[in-house]
Write an enzyme that holds these catalytic residues in place. Structure first.
Site, short mmCIF file in Angstrom:
data_model
loop_
_atom_site.label_atom_id
_atom_site.label_comp_id
_atom_site.label_asym_id
_atom_site.label_seq_id
_atom_site.Cartn_x
_atom_site.Cartn_y
_atom_site.Cartn_z
N GLU A 109 0.94 -1.13 0.03
CA GLU A 109 0.04 0.13 0.12
C GLU A 109 0.87 1.20 -0.03
O GLU A 109 1.55 1.59 0.95
CB GLU A 109 -1.17 0.01 1.36
CG GLU A 109 -1.77 1.39 0.96
CD GLU A 109 -2.89 1.51 2.28
OE1 GLU A 109 -3.55 2.30 2.01
OE2 GLU A 109 -2.75 0.82 3.38
N GLU A 128 5.34 4.68 3.46
CA GLU A 128 4.48 6.09 3.72
C GLU A 128 5.81 7.00 3.83
O GLU A 128 6.99 6.76 4.24
CB GLU A 128 3.71 5.98 5.20
CG GLU A 128 3.21 7.21 5.76
CD GLU A 128 2.62 8.07 4.97
OE1 GLU A 128 1.57 7.55 4.18
OE2 GLU A 128 2.93 9.13 4.79
N ASP A 134 -3.16 11.84 -2.43
CA ASP A 134 -3.13 13.10 -2.69
C ASP A 134 -3.45 13.67 -3.95
O ASP A 134 -2.96 13.17 -4.96
CB ASP A 134 -1.95 13.78 -1.98
CG ASP A 134 -1.51 13.64 -1.02
OD1 ASP A 134 -1.29 14.18 -0.03
OD2 ASP A 134 -0.95 12.16 -0.57
N LYS A 155 -3.18 21.20 -8.80
CA LYS A 155 -2.56 21.94 -9.64
C LYS A 155 -1.90 21.43 -10.72
O LYS A 155 -1.08 20.23 -10.44
CB LYS A 155 -1.62 23.03 -8.63
CG LYS A 155 -2.20 23.61 -8.00
CD LYS A 155 -1.39 24.97 -7.50
CE LYS A 155 -1.92 26.09 -6.51
NZ LYS A 155 -1.62 25.71 -4.93
N ASP A 158 -11.82 10.00 -3.45
CA ASP A 158 -13.23 10.91 -3.55
C ASP A 158 -13.00 11.68 -4.37
O ASP A 158 -13.92 12.44 -4.65
CB ASP A 158 -13.28 11.28 -2.00
CG ASP A 158 -12.11 12.33 -1.79
OD1 ASP A 158 -10.90 11.91 -2.04
OD2 ASP A 158 -12.72 13.58 -1.53
N THR A 180 -10.79 2.59 4.41
CA THR A 180 -9.43 3.20 5.06
C THR A 180 -9.77 4.35 6.03
O THR A 180 -11.00 4.52 6.06
CB THR A 180 -8.67 3.95 3.82
OG1 THR A 180 -9.03 5.09 3.63
CG2 THR A 180 -8.32 2.69 2.84
N TYR A 207 -9.46 7.63 5.74
CA TYR A 207 -10.22 8.80 4.81
C TYR A 207 -11.43 8.23 4.53
O TYR A 207 -12.23 9.06 4.34
CB TYR A 207 -9.26 9.08 3.80
CG TYR A 207 -7.96 10.07 4.02
CD1 TYR A 207 -7.35 9.88 5.05
CD2 TYR A 207 -7.59 11.08 3.18
CE1 TYR A 207 -6.04 10.82 5.32
CE2 TYR A 207 -6.82 11.99 3.39
CZ TYR A 207 -6.08 11.81 4.36
OH TYR A 207 -4.94 12.91 4.70
N GLU A 208 -11.29 7.03 3.71
CA GLU A 208 -12.64 6.72 3.50
C GLU A 208 -13.84 6.84 4.08
O GLU A 208 -14.93 7.18 3.97
CB GLU A 208 -12.54 4.97 2.82
CG GLU A 208 -13.72 4.46 2.32
CD GLU A 208 -13.36 3.07 1.80
OE1 GLU A 208 -12.10 2.84 1.55
OE2 GLU A 208 -14.26 2.28 1.22
#
Ligand code: SAH
Length: 224
Positions: free
Chosen positions: A44, A69, A124, A128, A160, A199, A201-202
């Site tokens: 991951e 990470e 992320d 931009k 998302d 997760t 965030y999910e």
């Protein structure tokens, strides 16, 4: 900047943690020896606090897992979750390790064919245009994944962010990858949620009512 102060302590704590592999042991072709078995290694990238990967481990404990990470302060949270499982005597932990590294170095960490599959969860979006190269599904990353994935290995991404979703499909097409599955609303169909591990965030995005997008894709393989 209080965050910097935090990061310093985190770096040391990560370096001292038995489940964090030191950089000199992150060697292409060396993972079977490190794990003590030749099972494929599933990654991951951007594993955050580690819940997803620990969930995968509980479900399929026969595979090996590496959480990658970039930030020590984030990785430390994942390692704390490992500590909690270790305290509960979780035997399968011998199949999981974490590394603090930027995924752009992936081919200096894994040998061709050493990786069984890759998950990218809520990466992320880098909205931009001038930051597009940092997106983990930019062509330069897809080419890296292609280098290390074993035959048949897939990349699964969830987001998302509709723009990152659309961008990923474009990059997959440009790189000649096969899109095996895609949805713009994973939670609209209960059957799609079968086996899904949410997760950190999910969970937050679902609670806010934001649709979760998902893509499963793989590099095209030469015809046999
Ligand atoms: N997967 C977690 C966290 C998502 S946030 C979840 O779904 O809850 C995205 C994470 O990816 C952040 O923790 C960030 O530090 C990490 N990240 C972003 N780019 C990275 C890179 N190039 N290499 C390694 N980690 C990266």
């Amino acid at each position: 900047m209080p965050r910097l102060k935090h990061v310093k302590g985190a770096e040391e704590a990560v370096a001292a943690h038995p489940f964090a592999v030191p950089e000199e042991r992150q060697v292409p072709g060396g993972w079977a020896e490190l794990f003590g078995n030749g099972a494929p290694v599933f990654l991951e990238i951007g594993c955050g606090k580690g819940r997803f990967l620990l969930g995968q481990l509980s479900r399929r404990p026969e595979r090996n897992y590496i959480g990658i990470e970039m930030y020590s302060s984030v990785l430390l949270r994942g390692l704390e979750a490992v500590d909690a499982m270790a305290a509960a005597g979780a035997e399968e932990l011998k199949h999981i390790r974490f590394i603090r590294r930027n995924a752009i170095e992936l081919d200096r960490i894994f040998a061709p064919g050493e990786v069984g599959g890759i998950w990218l969860n809520f990466s992320d979006p880098w909205p931009k245009e001038r930051h597009a190269k940092r997106r983990l599904t930019h062509g330069r990353f897809l080419r890296l994944y292609e280098k290390v994935l074993a035959p048949g290995g897939v990349v699964e991404m969830k987001t998302d962010n509709p723009d990152l979703y659309a961008f990923t499909l474009e990059e997959a097409k440009a790189c000649g990858w096969d899109v095996l599955f895609k949805t713009e609303d994973l939670y609209a169909d209960e059957t799609l949620l079968d086996g899904n591990i949410a997760t950190e965030y999910e969970e937050k995005f679902v609670a806010e009512g934001r649709p979760i997008h998902k893509i499963v894709m793989k590099p095209q393989q030469p015809e046999i």
